[in-house]
Design a protein around this motif. Structure first.
Motif, PDB file in Angstrom:
ATOM      1  N   ASP A   6      -8.865 -13.601   8.396  1.00  0.00           N
ATOM      2  CA  ASP A   6      -7.737 -12.913   7.757  1.00  0.00           C
ATOM      3  C   ASP A   6      -8.201 -11.591   7.181  1.00  0.00           C
ATOM      4  N   TYR A   7      -9.352 -11.589   6.520  1.00  0.00           N
ATOM      5  CA  TYR A   7      -9.883 -10.355   5.955  1.00  0.00           C
ATOM      6  C   TYR A   7     -10.295  -9.383   7.045  1.00  0.00           C
ATOM      7  N   GLN A   8     -10.830  -9.904   8.158  1.00  0.00           N
ATOM      8  CA  GLN A   8     -11.202  -9.007   9.255  1.00  0.00           C
ATOM      9  C   GLN A   8      -9.965  -8.330   9.817  1.00  0.00           C
ATOM     10  N   ARG A   9      -8.852  -9.063   9.888  1.00  0.00           N
ATOM     11  CA  ARG A   9      -7.603  -8.478  10.358  1.00  0.00           C
ATOM     12  C   ARG A   9      -7.169  -7.371   9.412  1.00  0.00           C
ATOM     13  N   LEU A  10      -7.300  -7.604   8.117  1.00  0.00           N
ATOM     14  CA  LEU A  10      -6.907  -6.610   7.122  1.00  0.00           C
ATOM     15  C   LEU A  10      -7.878  -5.448   7.057  1.00  0.00           C
ATOM     16  N   THR A  11      -9.111  -5.694   7.407  1.00  0.00           N
ATOM     17  CA  THR A  11     -10.140  -4.672   7.210  1.00  0.00           C
ATOM     18  C   THR A  11     -10.807  -4.287   8.521  1.00  0.00           C
ATOM     19  N   SER A  12     -10.061  -4.305   9.607  1.00  0.00           N
ATOM     20  CA  SER A  12     -10.673  -3.978  10.898  1.00  0.00           C
ATOM     21  C   SER A  12     -11.232  -2.556  10.883  1.00  0.00           C
ATOM     22  N   ASP A  13     -11.053  -1.776  11.896  1.00  0.00           N
ATOM     23  CA  ASP A  13     -11.687  -0.466  12.006  1.00  0.00           C
ATOM     24  C   ASP A  13     -11.524   0.390  10.760  1.00  0.00           C
ATOM     25  N   PHE A  14     -10.324   0.542  10.289  1.00  0.00           N
ATOM     26  CA  PHE A  14     -10.041   1.342   9.098  1.00  0.00           C
ATOM     27  C   PHE A  14      -9.378   0.419   8.096  1.00  0.00           C
ATOM     28  N   SER A  15     -10.122   0.012   7.105  1.00  0.00           N
ATOM     29  CA  SER A  15      -9.642  -0.980   6.162  1.00  0.00           C
ATOM     30  C   SER A  15      -8.265  -0.681   5.628  1.00  0.00           C
ATOM     31  N   ILE A  16      -8.077   0.497   5.074  1.00  0.00           N
ATOM     32  CA  ILE A  16      -6.799   0.786   4.447  1.00  0.00           C
ATOM     33  C   ILE A  16      -5.724   0.948   5.501  1.00  0.00           C
ATOM     34  N   SER A  17      -6.054   1.576   6.621  1.00  0.00           N
ATOM     35  CA  SER A  17      -5.076   1.763   7.675  1.00  0.00           C
ATOM     36  C   SER A  17      -4.581   0.412   8.167  1.00  0.00           C
ATOM     37  N   SER A  18      -5.493  -0.487   8.482  1.00  0.00           N
ATOM     38  CA  SER A  18      -5.105  -1.810   8.944  1.00  0.00           C
ATOM     39  C   SER A  18      -4.319  -2.531   7.877  1.00  0.00           C
ATOM     40  N   PHE A  19      -4.763  -2.372   6.645  1.00  0.00           N
ATOM     41  CA  PHE A  19      -4.071  -3.022   5.549  1.00  0.00           C
ATOM     42  C   PHE A  19      -2.666  -2.470   5.402  1.00  0.00           C
ATOM     43  N   ALA A  20      -2.521  -1.147   5.491  1.00  0.00           N
ATOM     44  CA  ALA A  20      -1.215  -0.522   5.338  1.00  0.00           C
ATOM     45  C   ALA A  20      -0.280  -0.959   6.457  1.00  0.00           C
ATOM     46  N   THR A  21      -0.800  -1.084   7.679  1.00  0.00           N
ATOM     47  CA  THR A  21       0.024  -1.563   8.776  1.00  0.00           C
ATOM     48  C   THR A  21       0.509  -2.968   8.480  1.00  0.00           C
ATOM     49  N   THR A  22      -0.371  -3.809   7.983  1.00  0.00           N
ATOM     50  CA  THR A  22       0.016  -5.162   7.612  1.00  0.00           C
ATOM     51  C   THR A  22       1.102  -5.120   6.552  1.00  0.00           C
ATOM     52  N   CYS A  23       0.980  -4.209   5.605  1.00  0.00           N
ATOM     53  CA  CYS A  23       1.975  -4.101   4.538  1.00  0.00           C
ATOM     54  C   CYS A  23       3.333  -3.728   5.083  1.00  0.00           C
ATOM     55  N   ARG A  24       3.372  -2.792   6.032  1.00  0.00           N
ATOM     56  CA  ARG A  24       4.658  -2.383   6.597  1.00  0.00           C
ATOM     57  C   ARG A  24       5.318  -3.545   7.299  1.00  0.00           C
ATOM     58  N   GLU A  25       4.541  -4.339   7.997  1.00  0.00           N
ATOM     59  CA  GLU A  25       5.096  -5.429   8.781  1.00  0.00           C
ATOM     60  C   GLU A  25       5.419  -6.657   7.932  1.00  0.00           C
ATOM     61  N   GLU A  26       4.633  -6.898   6.899  1.00  0.00           N
ATOM     62  CA  GLU A  26       4.782  -8.107   6.106  1.00  0.00           C
ATOM     63  C   GLU A  26       4.689  -7.782   4.628  1.00  0.00           C
ATOM     64  N   ILE A  27       5.561  -6.886   4.161  1.00  0.00           N
ATOM     65  CA  ILE A  27       5.452  -6.396   2.794  1.00  0.00           C
ATOM     66  C   ILE A  27       5.493  -7.519   1.766  1.00  0.00           C
ATOM     67  N   GLU A  28       6.236  -8.569   2.059  1.00  0.00           N
ATOM     68  CA  GLU A  28       6.334  -9.645   1.092  1.00  0.00           C
ATOM     69  C   GLU A  28       5.031 -10.437   0.952  1.00  0.00           C
ATOM     70  N   LEU A  29       4.138 -10.347   1.935  1.00  0.00           N
ATOM     71  CA  LEU A  29       2.895 -11.095   1.894  1.00  0.00           C
ATOM     72  C   LEU A  29       1.742 -10.281   1.300  1.00  0.00           C
ATOM     73  N   ALA A  30       1.894  -8.975   1.286  1.00  0.00           N
ATOM     74  CA  ALA A  30       0.826  -8.121   0.787  1.00  0.00           C
ATOM     75  C   ALA A  30       0.879  -8.054  -0.732  1.00  0.00           C
ATOM     76  N   SER A  31      -0.280  -7.765  -1.326  1.00  0.00           N
ATOM     77  CA  SER A  31      -0.334  -7.648  -2.776  1.00  0.00           C
ATOM     78  C   SER A  31      -1.389  -6.618  -3.162  1.00  0.00           C
ATOM     79  N   ILE A  32      -1.371  -6.265  -4.418  1.00  0.00           N
ATOM     80  CA  ILE A  32      -2.395  -5.365  -4.927  1.00  0.00           C
ATOM     81  C   ILE A  32      -3.771  -5.991  -4.754  1.00  0.00           C
ATOM     82  N   ARG A  33      -3.862  -7.283  -4.976  1.00  0.00           N
ATOM     83  CA  ARG A  33      -5.137  -7.986  -4.808  1.00  0.00           C
ATOM     84  C   ARG A  33      -5.654  -7.845  -3.380  1.00  0.00           C
TER      85      ARG A  33
END
Length: 145
Positions: A6-33
């Motif tokens: 799960d963390y590798q998915r969030l932090t793949s090539d560009f940690s924040i970029s991958s994370f931000a993409t995840t946020c756009r797609e699943e905003i309810e699942l993302a958190s500050i943590r």
């Protein structure tokens, strides 16, 4: 606790970029943590701290010996004068500050009118890539805070 995949998915090539993409797609699942964890896992990141403009810690992770709560309290006295300087020279408020020290770099990034992101990096960290990702994903990150 999330699995390492799960963390590798969030932090793949560009940690924040991958994370931000995840946020756009699943905003309810993302958190500050999740954001803090994704940034903290980047190579060369010693601390990732999200704080309120008042200096109160929202969330943070750091290597031993660095207290995220103490760091959060030290940031507002830096932002205030930087905002004032920006206004006086007609550049508006601070968006991002890069502080270079003898043994590393600190990035202070105003994510919204209420929240600030602080990232402490070793000299070996890819600072340019992180700054690019912060700028590119500012709105997505700000939606979390």
């Amino acid at each position: 606790m999330e699995s390492s995949s799960d963390y590798q998915r969030l932090t793949s090539d560009f940690s924040i970029s991958s994370f931000a993409t995840t946020c756009r797609e699943e905003i309810e699942l993302a958190s500050i943590r999740d954001l803090v964890a994704a940034i903290r896992q980047r190579e060369g990141v010693e601390a990732a701290v999200v704080l309120g403009r008042d200096g109160l810690l929202i969330d943070g992770q750091a290597v031993p010996g660095i207290d995220p709560e103490r760091v959060a309290a030290l940031i507002p006295p830096i932002i205030g004068p930087a905002d004032e300087l920006g206004n006086n020279v007609r550049r508006a408020e601070l968006v991002t500050a890069v502080l270079e020290y003898r043994t590393g770099v600190a990035i202070i990034s105003a994510m919204s009118s209420e929240a600030v992101l602080f990232v402490l990096l070793t000299p070996q960290a890819n600072i340019g890539q992180l700054l690019f990702e912060l700028r590119r994903n500012r709105d997505n990150i700000a939606a979390l805070v």
